[in-house]
Design a protein around this motif. Sequence first.
Motif, mmCIF file in Angstrom:
data_model
loop_
_atom_site.group_PDB
_atom_site.id
_atom_site.type_symbol
_atom_site.label_atom_id
_atom_site.label_comp_id
_atom_site.label_asym_id
_atom_site.label_seq_id
_atom_site.Cartn_x
_atom_site.Cartn_y
_atom_site.Cartn_z
ATOM 1 N N MET A 1 -20.350 21.562 104.528
ATOM 2 C CA MET A 1 -19.639 20.645 103.655
ATOM 3 C C MET A 1 -19.415 19.334 104.411
ATOM 4 N N THR A 2 -19.694 18.230 103.751
ATOM 5 C CA THR A 2 -19.430 16.915 104.328
ATOM 6 C C THR A 2 -18.623 16.105 103.326
ATOM 7 N N TYR A 3 -18.040 15.018 103.806
ATOM 8 C CA TYR A 3 -17.308 14.146 102.896
ATOM 9 C C TYR A 3 -17.447 12.705 103.351
ATOM 10 N N GLN A 4 -17.140 11.820 102.414
ATOM 11 C CA GLN A 4 -17.217 10.392 102.698
ATOM 12 C C GLN A 4 -16.101 9.681 101.936
ATOM 13 N N PHE A 5 -15.447 8.728 102.599
ATOM 14 C CA PHE A 5 -14.496 7.851 101.930
ATOM 15 C C PHE A 5 -15.199 6.563 101.543
ATOM 16 N N TYR A 6 -14.806 6.016 100.411
ATOM 17 C CA TYR A 6 -15.367 4.764 99.900
ATOM 18 C C TYR A 6 -14.227 3.834 99.496
ATOM 19 N N GLU A 7 -14.408 2.545 99.674
ATOM 20 C CA GLU A 7 -13.393 1.570 99.273
ATOM 21 C C GLU A 7 -13.573 1.098 97.839
ATOM 22 N N GLN A 8 -14.691 1.446 97.232
ATOM 23 C CA GLN A 8 -14.927 1.174 95.815
ATOM 24 C C GLN A 8 -15.335 2.483 95.160
ATOM 25 N N LEU A 9 -15.074 2.596 93.862
ATOM 26 C CA LEU A 9 -15.403 3.828 93.139
ATOM 27 C C LEU A 9 -16.914 4.061 93.181
ATOM 28 N N PRO A 10 -17.353 5.109 93.883
ATOM 29 C CA PRO A 10 -18.792 5.365 93.953
ATOM 30 C C PRO A 10 -19.284 6.093 92.703
ATOM 31 N N GLN A 11 -20.556 5.954 92.438
ATOM 32 C CA GLN A 11 -21.180 6.617 91.292
ATOM 33 C C GLN A 11 -20.975 8.129 91.349
ATOM 34 N N ASP A 12 -21.019 8.715 92.546
ATOM 35 C CA ASP A 12 -20.836 10.169 92.684
ATOM 36 C C ASP A 12 -19.465 10.608 92.174
ATOM 37 N N ALA A 13 -18.416 9.872 92.532
ATOM 38 C CA ALA A 13 -17.067 10.213 92.071
ATOM 39 C C ALA A 13 -16.944 9.979 90.572
ATOM 40 N N GLN A 14 -17.525 8.915 90.097
ATOM 41 C CA GLN A 14 -17.476 8.614 88.662
ATOM 42 C C GLN A 14 -18.118 9.754 87.860
ATOM 43 N N MET A 15 -19.261 10.249 88.325
ATOM 44 C CA MET A 15 -19.957 11.334 87.641
ATOM 45 C C MET A 15 -19.090 12.599 87.601
ATOM 46 N N ILE A 16 -18.463 12.943 88.724
ATOM 47 C CA ILE A 16 -17.623 14.146 88.770
ATOM 48 C C ILE A 16 -16.426 13.997 87.838
ATOM 49 N N ARG A 17 -15.771 12.846 87.872
ATOM 50 C CA ARG A 17 -14.601 12.631 87.015
ATOM 51 C C ARG A 17 -14.971 12.647 85.535
ATOM 52 N N VAL A 42 -15.404 11.590 98.287
ATOM 53 C CA VAL A 42 -16.393 12.464 97.652
ATOM 54 C C VAL A 42 -16.750 13.557 98.650
ATOM 55 N N LEU A 43 -16.715 14.781 98.166
ATOM 56 C CA LEU A 43 -17.077 15.958 98.959
ATOM 57 C C LEU A 43 -18.495 16.364 98.563
ATOM 58 N N TYR A 44 -19.322 16.622 99.568
ATOM 59 C CA TYR A 44 -20.726 16.969 99.330
ATOM 60 C C TYR A 44 -21.035 18.361 99.866
ATOM 61 N N LYS A 45 -21.826 19.101 99.101
ATOM 62 C CA LYS A 45 -22.363 20.390 99.550
ATOM 63 C C LYS A 45 -23.877 20.287 99.429
ATOM 64 N N ASP A 46 -24.567 20.480 100.521
ATOM 65 C CA ASP A 46 -26.031 20.328 100.537
ATOM 66 C C ASP A 46 -26.451 18.972 99.977
ATOM 67 N N GLU A 84 -6.586 18.864 102.113
ATOM 68 C CA GLU A 84 -6.452 18.767 103.569
ATOM 69 C C GLU A 84 -7.050 17.463 104.095
ATOM 70 N N ILE A 85 -8.189 17.062 103.570
ATOM 71 C CA ILE A 85 -8.823 15.812 103.985
ATOM 72 C C ILE A 85 -7.929 14.626 103.624
ATOM 73 N N LEU A 86 -7.402 14.622 102.406
ATOM 74 C CA LEU A 86 -6.526 13.529 101.968
ATOM 75 C C LEU A 86 -5.246 13.476 102.787
ATOM 76 N N GLU A 87 -4.652 14.642 103.034
ATOM 77 C CA GLU A 87 -3.413 14.691 103.817
ATOM 78 C C GLU A 87 -3.652 14.189 105.236
ATOM 79 N N ASN A 88 -4.768 14.584 105.850
ATOM 80 C CA ASN A 88 -5.081 14.105 107.195
ATOM 81 C C ASN A 88 -5.305 12.602 107.219
ATOM 82 N N LYS A 89 -5.954 12.078 106.194
ATOM 83 C CA LYS A 89 -6.174 10.630 106.111
ATOM 84 C C LYS A 89 -4.835 9.913 105.944
ATOM 85 N N ALA A 90 -3.953 10.472 105.119
ATOM 86 C CA ALA A 90 -2.632 9.865 104.923
ATOM 87 C C ALA A 90 -1.853 9.837 106.236
#
Length: 137
Positions: A1-17, A42-46, A84-90
């Motif tokens: 599992m990997t993740y990425q933070f973005y400062e603008q709404l990415p297409q990947d997050a828009q699709m999931i939402r 955005v959290l990525y699997k494979d 957990e990722i969000l809490e650690n970033k906060a």
Amino acid sequence: MTYQFYEQLPQDAQMIREEVFIKEQGFQIEFDDIDHHCLHLVLYKDNKPVGCARMYDENGQMILGRIAVLKTYRHLHLGTQILEILENKAKELGYHSVYLSAQVRASDFYKKNGYIRYGEEYLDEYCPHCHMKKDIE
């Protein structure tokens, strides 16, 4: 599992939402001006986007929101990983607590992850919601 933070709404997050909140749950107002000043996760699997969330400061409080995992991946406890990722970033950003608005039907999930409910229930697009908080010190 990997993740990425973005400062603008990415297409990947828009699709999931769109998939989770609009198609699956029937919400109509999913995207708002807050999206323009959030950190988006955005959290990525494979290398496929499977989960997302956003976080932003509101009057000195770190607000978490739009936490979503695609239906076919919900059995993997990715929601807990996202928290957990969000809490650690906060924490990294200097916050000692995080806040969110939960659908009442999901409040047990947040409670299981250490969040405490406060205040009155309210409706957001006819769906009961409640405020929740967690100290992350």
